[in-house]
Design an enzyme around this catalytic site. Structure first.
Site, PDB file in Angstrom:
ATOM      1  N   GLY A 130      -7.673   4.104   0.426  1.00  0.00           N
ATOM      2  CA  GLY A 130      -8.651   3.588  -0.390  1.00  0.00           C
ATOM      3  C   GLY A 130      -8.877   2.081  -0.017  1.00  0.00           C
ATOM      4  N   GLY A 164      -5.546   8.793   4.282  1.00  0.00           N
ATOM      5  CA  GLY A 164      -4.358   9.610   4.107  1.00  0.00           C
ATOM      6  C   GLY A 164      -4.317  11.054   5.069  1.00  0.00           C
TER       7      GLY A 164
HETATM    8  C1  3PG Z   1      -2.060   4.641  -1.173  1.00  0.00           C
HETATM    9  O1  3PG Z   1      -1.406   5.599  -0.927  1.00  0.00           O
HETATM   10  O2  3PG Z   1      -3.351   4.524  -0.918  1.00  0.00           O
HETATM   11  C2  3PG Z   1      -1.579   3.339  -1.682  1.00  0.00           C
HETATM   12  O3  3PG Z   1      -0.230   3.456  -1.441  1.00  0.00           O
HETATM   13  C3  3PG Z   1      -1.874   3.034  -2.945  1.00  0.00           C
HETATM   14  O4  3PG Z   1      -1.344   4.025  -3.924  1.00  0.00           O
HETATM   15  P1  3PG Z   1      -2.236   4.404  -5.257  1.00  0.00           P
HETATM   16  O5  3PG Z   1      -3.629   5.222  -4.901  1.00  0.00           O
HETATM   17  O6  3PG Z   1      -1.161   5.165  -5.977  1.00  0.00           O
HETATM   18  O7  3PG Z   1      -2.350   3.013  -5.732  1.00  0.00           O
END
Ligand code: 3PG
Length: 377
Positions: free
Chosen positions: A355, A332
């Site tokens: 993740g 991210g």
């Molecule tokens: C992310 O942004 O890593 C994916 O869209 C998964 O989102 P989440 O961690 O809310 O499940």
């Protein structure tokens, strides 16, 4: 895993596409549309073959609250996709039958407004499957989640991987047999979630640079005085990494007064917020030796505005790509730094995954991949 080219007929076929439109938003405005753009090749392929495309996704804001996907529908329209936004799932069948022609697409409202999504409820998966004839997963970045739209639907529909999904698996799999020297740069926080990844890459990488809050755990293990710096919870087995000559740590760190503190020998600091200029110099030297670089995670508290080292690293890795080095990046805050530096097209591969990227690298598979492989319809 079957892919789009395995689908024989698409003309008039209803295709349910799980996308990841979980994009960073501020005050209802999309800050980075990278994940939306990444899904366009799949949408365009299906539309060009005359399919009726039904897009599904989730969208959460930073505080964890679910948000409407309407701004994403507007963004898709701006990107040239004629999307009809369907807020009420009860109306979806009728809209698909009456309003939607071959080659058109709809976007259904946020899946996480329904409890059945995260609970992986069979009935909810069945309801989603009832909208379509075929399922396509183009949401690699959510495929570490055992949610109804990821692992439930493939039990009810013929299931395929989308174009971005295929690219992610192919590009990330390269680092299991990389060109050497192979440099792995891992930043961010939550050591406990990254331990399996570090363990795995101790056997693959020639050099591992551990930065960001993860490095604080190492400093703590070394007995450095790091004040209120962010550290992971619990007693973590960092000793094997601290002792390894493969593992490098930041050689200088910054606090809020922007004072560089040498981190070798003795370190006494109130709160570590970023890596310093000497660390970037060290990374520049390591990058120049590498043939393959994998990077995930910021070097400082990026979200709180301590961005300098992460932005500097993004530039260094982007320059290495121009020299022919294979560079694979994701996460991210890493993506935010790439967008902020306007460096989007300057890496060999940018993963949409946060993740999911880490889990895939650690395990070589994800629940979403397993579900596609197990789909026997
Ligand atoms: C992310 O942004 O890593 C994916 O869209 C998964 O989102 P989440 O961690 O809310 O499940």
């Amino acid at each position: 895993m079957k892919t789009l080219t395995d689908i024989e007929v698409l003309e008039g076929v209803k295709v349910l596409v799980r996308a990841d439109f979980n994009v960073p938003m501020r005050n209802g405005v999309i800050e980075d549309g990278f994940r939306i753009k990444s899904t366009l090749p799949t949408i365009d392929y299906l539309r060009s073959k005359g399919a009726k495309v039904i897009l599904i996704s989730h969208l959460e804001s930073i505080d964890g609250s679910n948000q409407t996907l309407k701004p994403v529908a507007d963004e898709l329209i701006k990107m040239g996709e004629p999307v009809v936004f369907v807020k009420d799932f009860k109306k979806a069948h009728e809209i698909l039958e009456v309003q939607i022609k071959n080659g058109d697409c709809v976007l259904l409202e946020n899946l996480r407004f329904f409890e059945g999504e995260k609970a992986n409820d069979t009935h909810f998966a069945q309801e989603l499957a009832s909208f379509a004839d075929i399922y396509v997963n183009d949401a690699f970045s959510v495929s570490h989640r055992e949610h109804a739209s990821i692992v439930g639907i493939p039990k009810f529909l013929p299931s395929y991987a989308g174009i971005q999904f295929e690219k992610e698996v192919a590009a990330l799999s390269k680092v299991f047999n990389p060109a050497h020297p192979f440099l792995f740069i891992l930043g961010g926080a939550k050591f406990e979630t990254k331990l399996p990844l570090l363990q795995k890459f101790m056997n693959i990488a020639d050099t591992i640079f551990v930065g960001g809050a993860l490095a604080n755990d190492f400093y703590k293990a070394k007995g450095y005085e790091i004040g209120t710096s962010l550290v992971s919870k619990g007693n973590l087995p960092v000793a094997e990494f601290v002792a390894s000559s493969k593992v490098l740590l930041p050689v200088d760190v910054l606090n809020q007064h922007n004072e560089a503190k040498p981190a070798d020998g003795v370190l006494k600091i109130d709160k570590i917020l970023d890596s310093g200029p000497q660390t970037l110099e060290m990374l520049k030297a390591e990058i120049s030796k590498a043939r393959c670089i994998l990077w995930n995670g910021p070097l400082g508290l990026y979200e709180e505005g301590y961005k300098s080292a992460t932005l500097g690293l993004a530039r260094l890795i982007s320059e290495a790509t121009a020299q022919g080095i294979e560079t694979i990046v994701g996460g991210g805050d890493t993506l935010a730094a790439i967008a902020e530096g306007n460096l989007q097209d300057t890496f060999t591969f940018i993963s949409t995954g946060g993740g999911a990227m880490l889990d895939f690298l650690a395990k070589g598979t994800l629940p979403g991949i397993e579900a596609l492989n197990a789909s026997e319809i």
